[in-house]
Write an enzyme that holds these catalytic residues in place. Structure first.
Site, short mmCIF file in Angstrom:
data_model
loop_
_atom_site.label_atom_id
_atom_site.label_comp_id
_atom_site.label_asym_id
_atom_site.label_seq_id
_atom_site.Cartn_x
_atom_site.Cartn_y
_atom_site.Cartn_z
N GLY A 11 0.83 -1.21 0.00
CA GLY A 11 0.00 0.00 0.00
C GLY A 11 0.85 1.25 0.00
O GLY A 11 2.09 1.19 -0.09
N GLU A 12 0.18 2.39 0.12
CA GLU A 12 0.88 3.67 0.11
C GLU A 12 0.28 4.60 1.16
O GLU A 12 -0.94 4.70 1.28
CB GLU A 12 0.77 4.32 -1.27
CG GLU A 12 1.54 5.62 -1.41
CD GLU A 12 1.55 6.14 -2.84
OE1 GLU A 12 2.09 7.24 -3.06
OE2 GLU A 12 1.02 5.43 -3.72
N GLY A 13 1.15 5.24 1.93
CA GLY A 13 0.71 6.16 2.97
C GLY A 13 1.09 7.59 2.63
O GLY A 13 1.52 7.89 1.51
N ALA A 14 0.94 8.46 3.62
CA ALA A 14 1.23 9.88 3.40
C ALA A 14 2.71 10.14 3.16
O ALA A 14 3.07 11.12 2.49
CB ALA A 14 0.74 10.69 4.60
N GLY A 16 5.15 7.51 2.29
CA GLY A 16 5.92 6.49 1.62
C GLY A 16 5.09 5.32 1.12
O GLY A 16 3.89 5.22 1.38
N ILE A 17 5.77 4.45 0.39
CA ILE A 17 5.15 3.25 -0.17
C ILE A 17 5.63 2.04 0.63
O ILE A 17 6.79 1.95 1.01
CB ILE A 17 5.53 3.09 -1.65
CG1 ILE A 17 5.13 4.35 -2.43
CG2 ILE A 17 4.86 1.87 -2.25
CD1 ILE A 17 5.60 4.34 -3.87
N VAL A 18 4.72 1.11 0.89
CA VAL A 18 5.04 -0.08 1.67
C VAL A 18 5.07 -1.30 0.75
O VAL A 18 4.12 -1.54 0.00
CB VAL A 18 4.03 -0.30 2.81
CG1 VAL A 18 4.44 -1.52 3.64
CG2 VAL A 18 3.96 0.94 3.69
N LYS A 33 8.93 0.07 4.31
CA LYS A 33 8.32 1.38 4.05
C LYS A 33 9.40 2.29 3.47
O LYS A 33 10.33 2.69 4.16
CB LYS A 33 7.76 1.99 5.33
CG LYS A 33 7.11 3.35 5.11
CD LYS A 33 6.74 4.04 6.41
CE LYS A 33 5.55 3.40 7.06
NZ LYS A 33 5.08 4.18 8.26
N ASP A 127 -3.07 8.15 17.41
CA ASP A 127 -3.74 7.88 16.13
C ASP A 127 -4.24 6.44 16.07
O ASP A 127 -4.07 5.75 15.06
CB ASP A 127 -2.78 8.16 14.97
CG ASP A 127 -3.50 8.21 13.62
OD1 ASP A 127 -4.74 8.39 13.63
OD2 ASP A 127 -2.84 8.07 12.59
#
Length: 243
Positions: A11-14, A16-18, A33, A127
């Site tokens: 997946g992809e977060g704010a 970086g890409i995992v 990550k 969070d």
């Protein structure tokens, strides 16, 4: 990165890409990550630094995701975590039938033990949400994504920012300008987490004491309007949707 073989994208977060990867020598499966630095002079992103610091200060625990390594790569750096099969949001979303009470109790117990461990080490996650609760193939739940975590001041002398992530699970205290001098957001989020799936709602009553007041429970399912919240703090301001 030469020591890892990329197996696929998770997946992809704010920040970086995992990727799912395999260590070439040991055969261990990990989650990588990859965080790119937009400008070299900016250095490490603050959220990545907070995550690394929080996980390193706490050490290993069976209810917190393990950070195995951090190393530079190209124009950025990589965080290597233990691989977890899924997260609580996906488990609930794809469940064919309501989760069994025993499974709900097990997840909730692991969550509370993980939060207790964080707080014992003076770390406030800030969070907690289903997407940040990872689930292993064996059903083990672990808390992840410490990008918004802070080192907690035991004497209450440190004032924390109101930017504590996901609006949908913000506590009443946060939305009314109250100073964040305690671990308050985490108990509220534990209640929000247990109330998300319809078949988990019964568990909120068991943890009503974690809220500022039991009288707040009926408001969990209500929809606020601009007239009901005329003095919403500027850091939470957004256009209210018409219903």
């Amino acid at each position: 990165m030469d020591q890892y073989c990329i197996l696929g994208r998770i997946g992809e977060g704010a920040h970086g890409i995992v990727f799912k990867a395999k260590h070439v020598e040991t055969g261990e499966i990990v989650a990588l990550k990859k965080v790119a630095l937009r400008r070299l002079e900016d250095g490490f992103p603050n959220q990545a630094l907070r995550e690394i610091k929080a996980l390193q200060e706490m050490g290993d625990n069976q209810y917190v995701v393990q950070l195995k390594a951090v190393f530079p790569h190209g124009g950025g750096f990589v965080l290597a975590f233990e691989f977890m099969l899924s997260d609580l949001a996906e488990v609930v979303r794809h469940a064919q039938r309501p989760l069994a009470q025993a499974q709900v109790k097990s997840y909730l117990q692991m969550l509370l033990k993980g939060v207790a461990f964080c707080h014992a080490n003076n770390i406030v996650h800030r969070d907690l949400k289903p997407a940040n609760l990872l689930i292993s193939a064996s059903g083990q739940l672990k808390i992840a994504d410490f990008g918004l975590a802070r080192v907690f001041s035991p004497d209450g002398s440190r004032l924390y920012t109101h930017q504590v992530a996901t609006r949908s699970s913000l506590s009443c205290r946060t939305t009314t300008r109250s100073p964040l001098r305690s671990r308050c957001p985490c108990p509220w989020r534990r209640c929000c987490l247990t109330s998300l799936p319809r078949h988990w709602i019964c568990w909120v009553n068991s943890f009503s004491t974690l809220l500022t007041s039991a009288s707040q429970l009926p408001r969990l399912s209500s929809i606020s309007t601009s007239s009901q919240l005329p003095c919403l703090p500027i850091h939470l301001s957004c256009r209210f949707l018409s219903v």
